[in-house]
Each structure stands twice: as structure tokens, then as C-alpha cells.
Design a protein around this motif. Structure first.
Motif, PDB file in Angstrom:
ATOM      1  N   ASN A 148       8.341   5.953   3.143  1.00  0.00           N
ATOM      2  CA  ASN A 148       9.173   5.781   1.914  1.00  0.00           C
ATOM      3  C   ASN A 148       8.340   5.593   0.631  1.00  0.00           C
ATOM      4  OD1 ASN A 148      11.633   6.107   3.194  1.00  0.00           O
ATOM      5  ND2 ASN A 148      11.909   3.906   3.584  1.00  0.00           N
ATOM      6  N   GLU A 149       7.057   5.907   0.660  1.00  0.00           N
ATOM      7  CA  GLU A 149       6.235   5.789  -0.561  1.00  0.00           C
ATOM      8  C   GLU A 149       6.152   7.145  -1.278  1.00  0.00           C
ATOM      9  OE1 GLU A 149       3.154   2.104   0.090  1.00  0.00           O
ATOM     10  OE2 GLU A 149       2.469   4.140   0.585  1.00  0.00           O
ATOM     11  N   THR A 150       6.251   7.092  -2.583  1.00  0.00           N
ATOM     12  CA  THR A 150       6.097   8.280  -3.423  1.00  0.00           C
ATOM     13  C   THR A 150       5.048   7.973  -4.481  1.00  0.00           C
ATOM     14  OG1 THR A 150       7.861   7.564  -4.911  1.00  0.00           O
ATOM     15  CG2 THR A 150       8.483   9.031  -3.063  1.00  0.00           C
ATOM     16  N   LYS A 176       7.541   2.440  -3.716  1.00  0.00           N
ATOM     17  CA  LYS A 176       8.173   2.402  -2.403  1.00  0.00           C
ATOM     18  C   LYS A 176       9.603   1.953  -2.566  1.00  0.00           C
ATOM     19  CE  LYS A 176       7.749   0.612   2.311  1.00  0.00           C
ATOM     20  NZ  LYS A 176       6.979  -0.215   3.269  1.00  0.00           N
ATOM     21  N   LYS A 223       1.521  10.298   4.772  1.00  0.00           N
ATOM     22  CA  LYS A 223       1.413  11.506   3.964  1.00  0.00           C
ATOM     23  C   LYS A 223       0.160  11.413   3.113  1.00  0.00           C
ATOM     24  CE  LYS A 223       4.263  12.021   0.558  1.00  0.00           C
ATOM     25  NZ  LYS A 223       5.488  12.281  -0.234  1.00  0.00           N
TER      26      LYS A 223
END
Length: 366
Positions: free
Chosen positions: A34-36, A16, A2
């Protein structure tokens, strides 16, 4: 994958599965599975989403932050571009250091003196004034400063500011101008047991403020008592007549007697005087009678003196007229003239020999 864009003036913290991974700055970045990312503005304080100790383990993030630890007895003043912004109380704070120019001034509230480099214009700032105590000493005053019930120092005129803490500060002031103390309505007995009421005054100045305020309680009341006792002692040593005649001398004696005691009070007595000596009603009547009798006696003496002088003058005149017939005739003519001035009309009857009679009247040789 992303893609995330971080705008200028912002940073992002990448997590993460809830765990912190790294910091990213302005630009375009790709995030893994799964990283924001949590975005933060570099112009505001940083509120850590996780325990700050964990975040600071990454050196890159630690280098971008000001970490401010404020202890219980401290406050920290925050400036941006040298302009005061806020006060930080006990706790831990973080600010970004890459964009805004911050300055932090740590204040130790365990002391009372303001030794930090803080502009006096901030003392009345709404955020800061709750931490400051202010005291005013007027231009004509001096004051002593007592900290925790112990003498600290002498303050000259001016405005003083101190940090507000658990230490107590008392400011006791003294007026340095020339002051006047009234000792009014003192009912005293003279040596001859005459009751009088005296109004007395003294002018003084405080010259040793520490002695006056620290070593004496109510120095003005003590000075009043000293004047009162000295006045009572001197008035009791004089009769009423002596008191009335020597008021100024008694006032000077009281002044000299009180000066030594006044110096122990930290004051200097400059002048003293007896304003009024008031007699009771019956004593006034007696004094008035005495005064009237004295004036009558003086008037009688003057009258007798004038009568004696007049009689002596008449005697001298009579002796001169006895020895000089011309002078006698002149005196007669003088009296005739005086009589004639008071006569409106004269009728002359002399059987035809009036001229001869007048000649005989004003003739020198009879």
C-alpha cells in the motif's frame, strides 16, 4: 514489494494509505504494501501535496527545503545563481535547497525607501516595476518630496525610486535656471494724469526651494504682484516727461524695492527693466507736435546764427576792401571771372579804344 528508481536531480515522497511516511533520494528503493511514491524535481519549487506542517515534521525533509513565509506587507525576490527569477507575494512557498543555489531578498513594502540590496537594472523588470514608483528631477531642477502631506526632504537632480504602497508621495519641482517674468500691458497714470501703458520685465532665480514651494503658494504669481504694485507706485510719483527721461532710474528703484519681498519668496531678483512706454493715440499726436515745434525752433536758432555769422563776415570784408584798393580790384576780378565762366560768347565794341578801357578797368589807381 515494489521497486522504485529515483533519478538524479529528483526526490520522492513515500505515502502509505494516503499518509506521508518518508522522503527518498536518487537511487533504487523498495516500497512496502500500500505504499506509493510522488516524484519531484529538485530544480523547481516544491508544491506540497499535503499540509506542509505535517511534511516538515520529518527532519530529513525539512533539511532539504527552503520554507519562505511572505507577509501581507512584504514581497520576496527570488534569485537562482545570483540571477533574478521571480517575485513572491503574500503566502508560503517552498524550494528544494540541495541542487539549485537560491537566494531570497525580503522587501518590506510598509516603507517607501528602497534599502534592500537590489540592482537598479531590475527596477524596470516587468515583474518588479509594478511595486516601484519612479520620479525624475531634471539637471536644472531641484524638488521637494512630500510624504503623506508632510515635507520629507529636498531632492537634487536625478532619478529616484520608491516602493509603491499606501503612502502618498508628491514631488514638487522648481527650475533653478535664470528665469524671466514679464509684466506686460500695465495701464498706469503718471503724476500729471497722463495715461501710459508700460511693459516691464524682471530676471530672477530660485535660491531657497523649501521657502519657495513650502512656505509660499505660487511664488511666481506673488513676485508678479510685487513688481506690479512697485511699478504702479513709482510711475504715479513722476510726470510723463520725468518718466520718459528716467526710465532706467525708475527700473532700478523698482528692483531694489522688490528684492526684500522676493527674498521672502525664496527667490533672488537679478535685474529689472522697463522695456516700453506706450502712449495713447491722442497723446502721441501731441508729443509729435511738441517734438516738431522743438525741432523747428532749433532750426530757426541755427539759421539765425548762420545769418549773423555771414553778415559779420561780409562786414569785415567790406572794411578790408575800403582800406585796401588792391584788394577791391582783386575782388572785382574775381567776380568778373565768375561772370565770364557763365558767358558763351563776348562781342567787343569800343570805338577802337578797347585796350585803354581795359587798362582803366583793372588799374589800381583810378
Amino acid at each position: 514489494m515494489k521497486r522504485v528508481r529515483i533519478h538524479a536531480g529528483n526526490v520522492g515522497l513515500v505515502f502509505k494509505s494516503g499518509d506521508y511516511k518518508r522522503v527518498i533520494t536518487s537511487g533504487t528503493h523498495w516500497l512496502g504494501f500500500n505504499e506509493t511514491v510522488a516524484k519531484y524535481s529538485l530544480t523547481t519549487a516544491f508544491n506540497a501535496p499535503k499540509a506542509l506542517e505535517i511534511l516538515l515534521e520529518e527532519q530529513a525533509l525539512a533539511n532539504m527545503l527552503h520554507v519562505i513565509n511572505v507577509e501581507d506587507n512584504q514581497i520576496v525576490l527570488v534569485y537562482t545563481y545570483n540571477n533574478f527569477k521571480q517575485v513572491l507575494t503574500a503566502g508560503q512557498y517552498t524550494f528544494w535547497n540541495t541542487l539549485v543555489d537560491y537566494k531570497f531578498v525580503t522587501v518590506d513594502l510598509s516603507k517607501i525607501e528602497i534599502t534592500e540590496n537590489i540592482s537598479k537594472s531590475l527596477y524596470t523588470n516587468m515583474q518588479l516595476r509594478q511595486y516601484i514608483r519612479a520620479f525624475e528631477v531634471a539637471a536644472y531642477e531641484k524638488a521637494i518630496m512630500i510624504v503623506d502631506d508632510k515635507f520629507d526632504k529636498i531632492l537634487d537632480h536625478g532619478t529616484y525610486h520608491f516602493w509603491r504602497n499606501n503612502q502618498t508621495i508628491k514631488i514638487v519641482k522648481a527650475d533653478l535656471r535664470q528665469l524671466q517674468l514679464e509684466v506686460s500691458g500695465q495701464e498706469l497714470l503718471t503724476k500729471d494724469k497722463a495715461a501710459v501703458r508700460i511693459n516691464f520685465y524682471a530676471q530672477y532665480k530660485v535660491v531657497d526651494i523649501e521657502t519657495a514651494l513650502m512656505q509660499n503658494k505660487d511664488y511666481e504669481k506673488q513676485l508678479y504682484t510685487s513688481l506690479q504694485l512697485a511699478l504702479r507706485a513709482y510711475v504715479g510719483a513722476y510726470t510723463l516727461d520725468e518718466l520718459l527721461e528716467q526710465k532706467d532710474q525708475i527700473a532700478k528703484a523698482v528692483l531694489e524695492d522688490v528684492k526684500a519681498q522676493a527674498s521672502k519668496l525664496g527667490v533672488n531678483v537679478l535685474h529689472a527693466g522697463m522695456r516700453d512706454v506706450i502712449l495713447p493715440g491722442d497723446m502721441k499726436d501731441i508729443m509729435n507736435q511738441v517734438l516738431i515745434a522743438q525741432k523747428k525752433a532749433q532750426a530757426n536758432v541755427i539759421t539765425r546764427r548762420e545769418e549773423t555769422a555771414s553778415t559779420r563776415s561780409l562786414l569785415n570784408t567790406a572794411k578790408l576792401m575800403e582800406d585796401n584798393s588792391m584788394l577791391f580790384k582783386l575782388k572785382e576780378m574775381e567776380y568778373v571771372e565768375k561772370i565770364a565762366d557763365k558767358i558763351g560768347e563776348i562781342t567787343v565794341a569800343g570805338n577802337g579804344n578797347v585796350i585803354e578801357q581795359l587798362k582803366d578797368l583793372f588799374s589800381v589807381n583810378k
